[in-house]
Enzyme design. Structure first.
Site, short mmCIF file in Angstrom:
data_model
loop_
_atom_site.label_atom_id
_atom_site.label_comp_id
_atom_site.label_asym_id
_atom_site.label_seq_id
_atom_site.Cartn_x
_atom_site.Cartn_y
_atom_site.Cartn_z
N SER A 54 -12.96 5.18 20.11
CA SER A 54 -13.25 6.23 19.14
C SER A 54 -14.01 7.38 19.81
CB SER A 54 -14.03 5.65 17.96
OG SER A 54 -14.09 6.55 16.88
N HIS B 79 -7.95 1.78 13.04
CA HIS B 79 -8.89 2.29 14.03
C HIS B 79 -9.70 1.17 14.69
CE1 HIS B 79 -11.08 5.62 15.81
NE2 HIS B 79 -12.24 5.09 15.46
N GLU C 196 -3.38 5.17 11.92
CA GLU C 196 -4.64 5.91 11.90
C GLU C 196 -4.44 7.40 12.10
OE1 GLU C 196 -7.35 5.39 15.30
OE2 GLU C 196 -6.09 3.70 15.89
#
Length: 299
Positions: A147, A271, A241
């Site tokens: 991320s 995610h 995502e």
């Protein structure tokens, strides 16, 4: 088709994450809450955890019993640059370390909004230089991050390259957040499928990390960077995502530059689904693939 376990975890985690209202969230409380949750997670068996400090930052060394000598994984955690730390990421990173037969270092870099761009990059660069000062060679290190930690991974490599510093052997990105402008097509095409995130929340996250005029800076949104000279990379991302385009665009940049890159798009995954290693088979398979990729860097 995803497993029954994955479907269950997807449903439960979606209900939890979507209760968070980004615009009014108390991030200090979220950090405390997630930290308490993380303390309940067990690390992979056979992995020793040692607390340490590097350049004033709290770090943890995760050392599997069966490991390659002299090799190191530097893992930069996710959390939208505002949350996250060792408690929340110790479990997943320990599994990656064991799968890759590699010692891992997990630092807690400074978080926004208290410490905006470029504080996190400065911290990651400083930790890497400290590893070199310890006698660890750059070619014996692999970077990884998920991320925002994936964005930080690429930004750190860009900063090192631009400063004429040596670069790691390779990088691994999990659902990387590489475009804080939110301009990727998947913000629209995956909006209905994403069980966690809403496209309308992304500008709020961006403002917490940087100033509006900085959003397109290459070190903030690496999809706009010249990636010439960066090391090989493995990317894993879920097909459901809104950040999918970030992975696809950096892959296109790598291909255009003639740099080795592997992109894995996991059907029906969300995610950083690898966080649920030990809870669902898809996460285990993904972590095992990461481990094989890490080991392959020195074969």
């Amino acid at each position: 088709m995803s497993s029954i376990r994955a479907k269950f975890i997807r449903s439960i985690s979606s209900a939890y994450v979507k209760r968070l209202h980004i615009g009014t969230a108390n991030f200090r409380e979220i950090r405390r809450r997630w930290g308490r949750l993380g303390k309940l997670m067990t690390t992979a068996s056979g992995v020793r955890v040692e607390a340490d400090e590097i350049n004033g930052l709290y770090v943890e060394w995760l050392t599997p019993k069966d490991r390659m000598d002299g090799r190191l994984l530097l893992y930069l955690h996710g959390g939208a640059y505002v949350v996250g730390g060792c408690d929340m990421y110790r479990k997943m990173v320990s599994h990656i370390a064991r799968a890759g037969r590699i010692r891992a270092l997990l630092p807690e870099y400074r978080l926004a909004p208290e410490h905006k761009f470029p504080a996190a990059i400065d911290d990651a660069v400083a930790v890497f230089k400290s590893l070199l000062a310890m006698g660890i060679k750059a070619e014996d290190i692999v970077f990884a991050g998920d991320s925002a930690g994936g964005g930080l991974t690429v930004a750190t490599m860009l900063a090192l390259r631009d400063a004429g510093e040596p670069l790691p052997a390779a990088a691994v990105l999990l659902s990387p957040y590489l475009d804080v402008t939110g301009s990727g097509d998947s913000m629209r095409t995956r909006a209905a499928q994403d069980p966690w995130f809403r496209a309308q929340d992304m500008p709020i996250v961006a403002d917490l990390y940087c100033e509006p005029h900085q959003r397109r800076f290459p070190l903030v949104s690496p999809v706009f960077a010249d990636i010439e000279g960066l090391p090989p990379m493995l990317i894993q991302v879920g097909d459901d995502e809104i950040l999918l385009s970030d992975s696809e665009r950096i892959t296109d940049s790598y291909i255009a530059a003639g740099i080795e890159v592997e992109l894995e798009i996991w059907p029906e995954m969300w995610h950083v689904f690898q966080m649920f290693v030990g809870e669902m088979p898809e996460a285990r398979r993904a972590v095992d693939k990461i481990g094989k990729y890490i080991q392959s860097r020195w074969k």
